[in-house]
Design a protein around this motif. Structure first.
Motif, PDB file in Angstrom:
ATOM      1  N   ASP A 255       0.825  -1.063  -0.176  1.00 50.15           N
ATOM      2  CA  ASP A 255      -0.005   0.070  -0.080  1.00 50.15           C
ATOM      3  C   ASP A 255       0.742   1.300   0.014  1.00 50.15           C
ATOM      4  O   ASP A 255       0.247   2.448  -0.118  1.00 50.15           O
ATOM      5  N   MET A 256       1.970   1.146   0.243  1.00 46.96           N
ATOM      6  CA  MET A 256       2.993   2.320   0.364  1.00 46.96           C
ATOM      7  C   MET A 256       3.005   3.203  -0.864  1.00 46.96           C
ATOM      8  O   MET A 256       3.587   2.981  -1.922  1.00 46.96           O
ATOM      9  N   PRO A 257       2.561   4.530  -0.735  1.00 44.16           N
ATOM     10  CA  PRO A 257       2.656   5.391  -1.664  1.00 44.16           C
ATOM     11  C   PRO A 257       4.171   5.819  -2.025  1.00 44.16           C
ATOM     12  O   PRO A 257       5.140   5.942  -1.162  1.00 44.16           O
ATOM     13  N   GLN A 258       4.412   6.143  -3.441  1.00 38.12           N
ATOM     14  CA  GLN A 258       5.640   6.387  -3.941  1.00 38.12           C
ATOM     15  C   GLN A 258       6.222   7.536  -3.040  1.00 38.12           C
ATOM     16  O   GLN A 258       7.346   7.613  -2.941  1.00 38.12           O
ATOM     17  N   GLN A 259       5.325   8.284  -2.895  1.00 41.69           N
ATOM     18  CA  GLN A 259       5.570   9.661  -1.981  1.00 41.69           C
ATOM     19  C   GLN A 259       6.461   9.349  -0.730  1.00 41.69           C
ATOM     20  O   GLN A 259       7.459  10.133  -0.359  1.00 41.69           O
ATOM     21  N   ALA A 260       5.883   8.429  -0.102  1.00 40.99           N
ATOM     22  CA  ALA A 260       6.597   7.833   1.384  1.00 40.99           C
ATOM     23  C   ALA A 260       8.174   7.563   1.048  1.00 40.99           C
ATOM     24  O   ALA A 260       8.862   7.970   1.700  1.00 40.99           O
TER      25      ALA A 260
ATOM     26  N   THR B 169       3.021   9.844  -7.189  1.00 40.92           N
ATOM     27  CA  THR B 169       2.101   8.916  -6.286  1.00 40.92           C
ATOM     28  C   THR B 169       0.744   8.871  -7.078  1.00 40.92           C
ATOM     29  O   THR B 169      -0.041   7.925  -7.168  1.00 40.92           O
TER      30      THR B 169
ATOM     31  N   ASN C  95       0.230   6.354  -9.591  1.00 40.35           N
ATOM     32  CA  ASN C  95       0.395   4.827  -8.985  1.00 40.35           C
ATOM     33  C   ASN C  95      -0.385   4.677  -8.053  1.00 40.35           C
ATOM     34  O   ASN C  95      -1.533   4.496  -8.286  1.00 40.35           O
ATOM     35  N   LYS C  96       0.043   4.823  -7.010  1.00 40.95           N
ATOM     36  CA  LYS C  96      -0.615   4.083  -5.579  1.00 40.95           C
ATOM     37  C   LYS C  96      -1.904   5.241  -5.370  1.00 40.95           C
ATOM     38  O   LYS C  96      -2.806   4.690  -4.620  1.00 40.95           O
TER      39      LYS C  96
ATOM     40  N   CYS D 169      -1.911  16.318  -5.000  1.00 35.72           N
ATOM     41  CA  CYS D 169      -1.372  15.813  -3.859  1.00 35.72           C
ATOM     42  C   CYS D 169      -0.812  17.006  -2.880  1.00 35.72           C
ATOM     43  O   CYS D 169       0.073  18.113  -3.299  1.00 35.72           O
TER      44      CYS D 169
ATOM     45  N   ALA E  40       1.710  16.931  -0.783  1.00 36.42           N
ATOM     46  CA  ALA E  40       3.176  17.034  -0.800  1.00 36.42           C
ATOM     47  C   ALA E  40       3.815  17.819  -2.101  1.00 36.42           C
ATOM     48  O   ALA E  40       4.664  18.777  -2.022  1.00 36.42           O
TER      49      ALA E  40
ATOM     50  N   CYS F 291      -3.658  13.937   1.204  1.00 34.60           N
ATOM     51  CA  CYS F 291      -2.199  13.630   0.946  1.00 34.60           C
ATOM     52  C   CYS F 291      -2.020  11.782   0.982  1.00 34.60           C
ATOM     53  O   CYS F 291      -2.332  11.189   2.050  1.00 34.60           O
ATOM     54  N   PRO F 292      -1.455  11.401   0.062  1.00 38.42           N
ATOM     55  CA  PRO F 292      -1.438   9.829   0.071  1.00 38.42           C
ATOM     56  C   PRO F 292      -0.473   9.235   1.247  1.00 38.42           C
ATOM     57  O   PRO F 292      -0.701   8.452   1.884  1.00 38.42           O
ATOM     58  N   LEU F 293       0.430  10.176   1.683  1.00 38.86           N
ATOM     59  CA  LEU F 293       1.154   9.722   2.804  1.00 38.86           C
ATOM     60  C   LEU F 293       0.411   9.896   4.158  1.00 38.86           C
ATOM     61  O   LEU F 293       0.382   8.863   4.914  1.00 38.86           O
TER      62      LEU F 293
ATOM     63  N   TYR G  36      -1.783   6.770   4.129  1.00 40.96           N
ATOM     64  CA  TYR G  36      -1.230   5.457   4.452  1.00 40.96           C
ATOM     65  C   TYR G  36      -0.987   5.340   5.859  1.00 40.96           C
ATOM     66  O   TYR G  36      -1.345   4.395   6.654  1.00 40.96           O
TER      67      TYR G  36
END
Ligand code: SF4
Ligand code: SF4
Lengths: 128, 263
Positions: A113-118, B10, B13-14, B77, B79, B228-230, B233
């Motif tokens: 599930d980890m986003p690329q951003q992480a 992101t 993708n995710k 996003c 970020a 925010c995707p992070l 998550y």
């Protein structure tokens, strides 16, 4: 580098002026990583003013900072401690061979599930 | 109206949900998000050090691409928005930084922060307007109690981001209201989720994210939205059971295009 020069270099990289600090402690009061830090935001500020940077250079505290900017937002004197912490962190990482994270480490924390951003953010903060 | 759009890695993708709902809904609202050509990753976090140049060039390039087309630049996003906006601010206000950047890119036209940049939420508020948005809602989200989670990146540093009051933001609550639902204001909505620290200290990230969601729940939220995707998550990895969705998903649902976006 002697102590005074090191502190001056950190201040130069940060682009902020720690001497404006009035020691109100609001930065540390706002910090979400406070409990996980050996040196807290207000201590970064006063230690850099006093040229006492060596303990910061070996402390893990810089890596607990979340770069959330709460301290910078709430500082009534515009010192923005986050920028000083960032400067210490960069100073450490810029030394050859001092990266804290490598591509091999990613598999240890990566999941589906980890986003690329992480991953890119972690590399920005833990490697140079 | 056509704008230059910077999706970031992101959203390709995710976080495809964040992207496709945003594009589709913008069309309904009369705005075409045209993806910038050959954009590069923003890097995820803005480095405040003034002597960091190379890591900010991708942001400068996409800002410049919008300028060359005479368009505003839009991000979705949090970020990406933070990094591109802080870079633009530095290009406007830090002469020595802007000079170094332009020397790096000496074979290209100089750039000095001319581009107007909007986060998608600002686009909804300042360009479309929440009244107009309300008129386009076909499926009002009645009875839903939704907490807006801002986190750090949309709001801080306040004087640079200028998106909202960093201590008492309202843009997402206004959005929730425009979509027919009830906003739930909670204290931790602008506290950090833990961010990238999960990579080496998952316990710290979990502690921060759990605090956010339990605070939202204690105030009566059935659901939390984010840009925010992070954040999403981290929040989903926490010890709380409150669902976390992208704000664009809610928008698509209210505008009646959620299903068609997923076909
Ligand atoms: S930026 Fe770092 S030091 Fe400042 S409040 Fe956030 S976590 Fe604490
Ligand atoms: S908030 Fe600002 S003035 Fe107050 S202690 Fe921290 S750095 Fe100093």
């Amino acid at each position: 580098m002697n102590k005074k020069m090191l502190a001056e270099e950190i201040i130069r990289i940060s682009g902020t002026d720690p001497k404006k600090c009035m020691k109100c402690g609001k930065c540390s009061g706002s910090c979400p990583a406070y409990d996980d830090m050996e040196y807290h935001p207000h201590q970064f500020v006063s230690m850099i003013i006093n040229g006492n940077v060596d303990p910061l250079m070996v402390s893990e505290s810089v890596y607990s900072c979340l770069t959330c900017f709460a301290c910078a937002e709430r500082c009534p004197r515009g010192v923005e401690p986050a920028k000083l912490i960032e400067a210490v962190r960069l100073f450490k990482l810029r030394e050859k061979g001092k990266n804290r994270m490598s591509a091999e480490d990613v598999s240890a924390f990566c999941d589906a599930d980890m986003p690329q951003q992480a991953i890119v953010s972690a590399f920005r903060k833990y490697a140079k | 109206m056509k704008v230059t759009y910077f999706p970031g890695c992101t959203l390709k993708n995710k976080a495809k949900d964040l992207d496709r709902y945003a594009r589709e809904c913008a069309e309904i609202l009369g705005i075409t998000l045209e993806e910038a050509e050959n954009w590069q990753c923003c890097g995820g976090v803005f480095t405040t050090a003034g002597d960091e140049i190379a890591t900010k060039l991708s942001s400068v390039r996409v800002l410049k691409a919008a300028k060359e087309k005479g368009e505003a630049l839009v991000t979705v996003c949090s970020a990406c928005h933070n990094v591109v906006k802080q870079t633009n601010y530095a290009m406007q206000n830090d002469r020595s930084f802007a000079d170094k950047v332009n020397r790096y890119m000496a074979d290209e036209e100089p750039y000095n922060g001319e581009t107007q940049i909007y986060h998608y939420l600002e686009l909804l508020r300042d360009v479309v307007g929440f009244d107009k948005l309300r008129e386009k809602v076909v499926n009002p989200l009645k009875g839903k109690k939704i907490g807006a989670y801002y986190g750090c990146l949309l709001l801080r540093p306040g004087k640079v981001m200028g998106l909202d009051d960093p201590e008492n933001p309202t843009v997402m609550e206004e959005l929730i209201r425009a979509l027919g639902a009830e906003p739930v204001v909670f204290a931790n909505r602008n506290e950090c989720c833990g961010g990238y620290v999960f990579a080496e200290n998952p316990e710290l990230a979990k502690k921060k994210s759990t605090a956010v969601l339990s605070n939202a729940k204690a105030n009566g939220a059935d659901m939390v939205i984010t840009a925010c995707p992070l954040c999403k998550y981290n929040l989903q990895k926490s010890a709380s059971d409150v669902p976390v969705v992208y704000f664009t998903e809610l928008l698509a649902e209210a505008l009646g295009v959620k299903e068609s976006c997923n076909e």
